[in-house]
Design a protein around this motif. Structure first.
Motif, PDB file in Angstrom:
ATOM      1  N   VAL A 127      14.800  26.901 -11.846  1.00  0.00           N
ATOM      2  CA  VAL A 127      15.374  26.807 -10.524  1.00  0.00           C
ATOM      3  C   VAL A 127      15.157  25.223 -10.028  1.00  0.00           C
ATOM      4  N   ALA A 128      13.827  24.908 -10.383  1.00  0.00           N
ATOM      5  CA  ALA A 128      13.307  23.872  -9.927  1.00  0.00           C
ATOM      6  C   ALA A 128      13.927  22.642 -10.825  1.00  0.00           C
ATOM      7  N   ILE A 129      14.385  22.791 -11.969  1.00  0.00           N
ATOM      8  CA  ILE A 129      14.857  21.766 -12.920  1.00  0.00           C
ATOM      9  C   ILE A 129      16.410  21.676 -12.918  1.00  0.00           C
ATOM     10  N   CYS A 130      16.854  23.015 -13.005  1.00  0.00           N
ATOM     11  CA  CYS A 130      18.417  22.979 -12.822  1.00  0.00           C
ATOM     12  C   CYS A 130      19.045  22.904 -11.600  1.00  0.00           C
ATOM     13  N   ILE A 222      16.512  27.484 -22.760  1.00  0.00           N
ATOM     14  CA  ILE A 222      17.536  27.024 -23.034  1.00  0.00           C
ATOM     15  C   ILE A 222      18.337  26.289 -22.069  1.00  0.00           C
ATOM     16  N   GLN A 223      18.255  26.846 -20.793  1.00  0.00           N
ATOM     17  CA  GLN A 223      19.040  26.044 -19.627  1.00  0.00           C
ATOM     18  C   GLN A 223      18.172  24.751 -19.226  1.00  0.00           C
ATOM     19  N   ILE A 224      16.769  25.217 -19.307  1.00  0.00           N
ATOM     20  CA  ILE A 224      15.734  24.015 -19.079  1.00  0.00           C
ATOM     21  C   ILE A 224      15.926  23.045 -20.001  1.00  0.00           C
ATOM     22  N   LEU A 225      16.055  22.969 -21.324  1.00  0.00           N
ATOM     23  CA  LEU A 225      16.339  22.118 -22.319  1.00  0.00           C
ATOM     24  C   LEU A 225      17.601  21.414 -22.181  1.00  0.00           C
ATOM     25  N   ARG A 226      18.450  22.008 -21.715  1.00  0.00           N
ATOM     26  CA  ARG A 226      19.899  21.389 -21.561  1.00  0.00           C
ATOM     27  C   ARG A 226      19.820  20.430 -20.321  1.00  0.00           C
ATOM     28  N   ALA A 227      19.185  20.837 -19.309  1.00  0.00           N
ATOM     29  CA  ALA A 227      18.946  19.955 -17.906  1.00  0.00           C
ATOM     30  C   ALA A 227      18.132  18.707 -18.645  1.00  0.00           C
ATOM     31  N   ILE A 228      17.135  18.859 -19.124  1.00  0.00           N
ATOM     32  CA  ILE A 228      16.397  17.806 -19.890  1.00  0.00           C
ATOM     33  C   ILE A 228      17.121  16.729 -20.515  1.00  0.00           C
ATOM     34  N   PHE A 229      17.813  17.321 -21.628  1.00  0.00           N
ATOM     35  CA  PHE A 229      18.694  16.209 -22.304  1.00  0.00           C
ATOM     36  C   PHE A 229      19.844  15.491 -21.486  1.00  0.00           C
ATOM     37  N   ALA A 236      12.174   9.420 -19.306  1.00  0.00           N
ATOM     38  CA  ALA A 236      12.335  10.640 -18.702  1.00  0.00           C
ATOM     39  C   ALA A 236      12.448  12.038 -19.271  1.00  0.00           C
ATOM     40  N   ARG A 237      13.304  11.897 -20.475  1.00  0.00           N
ATOM     41  CA  ARG A 237      13.544  13.216 -21.367  1.00  0.00           C
ATOM     42  C   ARG A 237      12.339  13.303 -21.984  1.00  0.00           C
ATOM     43  N   LEU A 238      11.531  12.204 -22.652  1.00  0.00           N
ATOM     44  CA  LEU A 238      10.430  12.778 -23.350  1.00  0.00           C
ATOM     45  C   LEU A 238       9.206  13.198 -22.702  1.00  0.00           C
ATOM     46  N   LYS A 239       9.227  12.348 -21.256  1.00  0.00           N
ATOM     47  CA  LYS A 239       7.863  13.084 -20.535  1.00  0.00           C
ATOM     48  C   LYS A 239       7.977  14.479 -20.269  1.00  0.00           C
ATOM     49  N   THR A 240       9.449  14.764 -19.640  1.00  0.00           N
ATOM     50  CA  THR A 240       9.578  16.044 -19.253  1.00  0.00           C
ATOM     51  C   THR A 240       9.364  17.102 -20.341  1.00  0.00           C
ATOM     52  N   PHE A 241      10.109  16.718 -21.312  1.00  0.00           N
ATOM     53  CA  PHE A 241      10.044  17.767 -22.538  1.00  0.00           C
ATOM     54  C   PHE A 241       8.601  17.910 -23.185  1.00  0.00           C
ATOM     55  N   GLY A 242       7.846  16.991 -23.049  1.00  0.00           N
ATOM     56  CA  GLY A 242       6.434  17.020 -23.592  1.00  0.00           C
ATOM     57  C   GLY A 242       5.622  17.881 -22.558  1.00  0.00           C
ATOM     58  N   THR A 243       5.856  17.720 -21.403  1.00  0.00           N
ATOM     59  CA  THR A 243       5.137  18.712 -20.537  1.00  0.00           C
ATOM     60  C   THR A 243       5.335  20.145 -20.728  1.00  0.00           C
ATOM     61  N   CYS A 244       6.993  20.222 -20.772  1.00  0.00           N
ATOM     62  CA  CYS A 244       7.424  21.753 -20.609  1.00  0.00           C
ATOM     63  C   CYS A 244       6.995  22.225 -22.113  1.00  0.00           C
ATOM     64  N   GLY A 245       7.058  21.408 -23.034  1.00  0.00           N
ATOM     65  CA  GLY A 245       6.601  21.754 -24.220  1.00  0.00           C
ATOM     66  C   GLY A 245       5.273  22.434 -24.564  1.00  0.00           C
ATOM     67  N   SER A 246       4.277  21.930 -23.673  1.00  0.00           N
ATOM     68  CA  SER A 246       2.911  22.571 -23.823  1.00  0.00           C
ATOM     69  C   SER A 246       2.963  23.805 -22.808  1.00  0.00           C
ATOM     70  N   HIS A 247       3.907  24.072 -22.253  1.00  0.00           N
ATOM     71  CA  HIS A 247       3.915  25.316 -21.447  1.00  0.00           C
ATOM     72  C   HIS A 247       4.516  26.377 -22.602  1.00  0.00           C
ATOM     73  N   ILE A 248       5.205  25.879 -23.362  1.00  0.00           N
ATOM     74  CA  ILE A 248       6.045  26.711 -24.361  1.00  0.00           C
ATOM     75  C   ILE A 248       4.945  27.262 -25.348  1.00  0.00           C
ATOM     76  N   CYS A 249       3.966  26.217 -25.630  1.00  0.00           N
ATOM     77  CA  CYS A 249       2.848  26.591 -26.423  1.00  0.00           C
ATOM     78  C   CYS A 249       1.940  27.475 -26.030  1.00  0.00           C
ATOM     79  N   SER A 323      10.909  15.117  -4.436  1.00  0.00           N
ATOM     80  CA  SER A 323      10.561  15.146  -6.011  1.00  0.00           C
ATOM     81  C   SER A 323      11.785  15.077  -6.726  1.00  0.00           C
ATOM     82  N   SER A 324      11.972  14.443  -7.927  1.00  0.00           N
ATOM     83  CA  SER A 324      13.089  14.460  -8.734  1.00  0.00           C
ATOM     84  C   SER A 324      13.003  15.647  -9.737  1.00  0.00           C
ATOM     85  N   GLN A 325      14.091  15.673 -10.358  1.00  0.00           N
ATOM     86  CA  GLN A 325      14.108  16.407 -11.496  1.00  0.00           C
ATOM     87  C   GLN A 325      13.081  16.403 -12.357  1.00  0.00           C
TER      88      GLN A 325
END
Length: 334
Positions: A127-130, A222-229, A236-249, A323-325
């Protein structure tokens, strides 16, 4: 198993926790990193609870989910680690039958609760990103409370049959559990009865966690990654993906060992027992230690408030307005 390790009884008063079979001589040394991880988990999760309670600007849904996760991690680790350390350091390996069933309930119940919280947090990130402009209207405080109650009730109701079934079986083989804690299948395996219903129910719980929870989390990301890209800049894409990637780990560190431990306890008869036991301890030790670091220290508001508390320099905590996306995932959000 030798005759000295077996006994004829139907209602055991105590069980013996063997620890990590095959590594008994190293228990004292293994307990050192276990104790360190437990200390980090206790300190980190209490720090999150303290900061969120003290800082009014953190009284928002995303931080309530963090508090739920912190409480769950504290209960999950405390239900097992003190007994493990007492066993490894002081050879205190006896556990009362009722206490064993209680520990079994807490382990599996709060594992289910933690899984449900990860689902809720995935929903919050989605909800926060999309839908950032509708975040505060969709995830209201009342909805967060209802989600929390559903998660707790689901975990409790789903796990309650495990100790109830384990209590009714007659035990006449041994009272020695080749594990560091009272895992459901390791206890039931000592019964001298047809315990297939316990095994099938354990698989049902596992399928609920991975069939429902993991599927929902996967769809959310999947929806979050679509919003990131779709973000405008590469940075912005790399920073957001890096942070969300740590959560996936972190989520993977919880689900993968859980799946591995559950399946090997049933089907991994050729795998060394110490490997099974060691891996099953990972999801009880590592996530409670990593969660406050990933979800707490890397969250900007909590990090700033923590620095302010230690430095006493009056570091201003940045408000969440506007706050932005990208900021919702990287800074003010997750």
């Amino acid at each position: 198993m030798s005759d000295s390790n077996t006994t004829a009884f139907t209602n055991p008063s105590t069980f013996i926790l063997l620890g990590i079979p095959g590594l008994e001589v190293a228990h004292v040394w293994i307990a050192i990193p276990f104790c360190a991880m437990y200390a980090i988990a206790i300190w980190g999760n209490f720090a999150i609870l303290f900061i969120v309670k003290r800082e009014p600007s953190l009284h928002e849904p995303m931080y309530y989910f963090l508090c739920m996760l912190a409480v769950t991690d504290l209960v999950l680790s405390t239900s097992t680690l003190p007994k493990i350390l007492a066993n490894f350091w002081f050879n205190s390996n006896e556990i009362d039958f009722s206490a064993c069933l209680t520990q079994m309930f807490f382990i599996h119940c709060f594992s289910e609760i933690e899984s449900g919280i990860f689902v809720a947090m995935a929903l919050d990130r989605y909800v926060a990103i999309c839908h950032p402009l509708r975040h505060s209207t969709i995830l209201t405080n009342s909805l967060v409370i209802k989600i929390g109650l559903v998660i707790v009730l689901r975990g409790s109701i789903l796990v309650l049959p495990c100790p109830l079934l384990a209590r009714q079986w007659p035990y006449c083989r041994s009272n020695i559990i080749p594990h560091t804690q009272c895992e459901n299948m390791y206890v039931v395996r000592l019964a001298c009865a047809d315990t297939r219903i316990s095994s099938y129910y354990g698989l049902f719980m596992l399928s609920c966690r991975f069939g429902l929870d993991v599927s929902f989390i996967t769809l959310s990301y999947i929806q979050i990654l679509r919003a990131i890209f779709s973000l405008p800049t590469k940075d912005a894409r790399l920073k957001t993906f890096g942070t969300c990637g740590s959560h996936i780990c972190v989520i993977s560190a919880f689900y993968i060992p859980t799946l591995f431990a559950s399946l090997t306890s049933r089907f991994g008869h050729n795998l060394p027992r110490y490997v099974q036991v060691f891996i099953s301890n990972v999801y009880l030790l590592v996530p409670p230690m990593l969660n406050p670091i990933i979800y707490g220290v890397r969250t900007r508001k909590i990090r700033n408030r923590l620095l302010q508390f230690f430095t006493h320099k009056g570091t201003k905590v940045i408000s969440s307005g506007g706050s932005s996306q990208t900021e919702l995932c990287v800074g003010a959000g997750w």
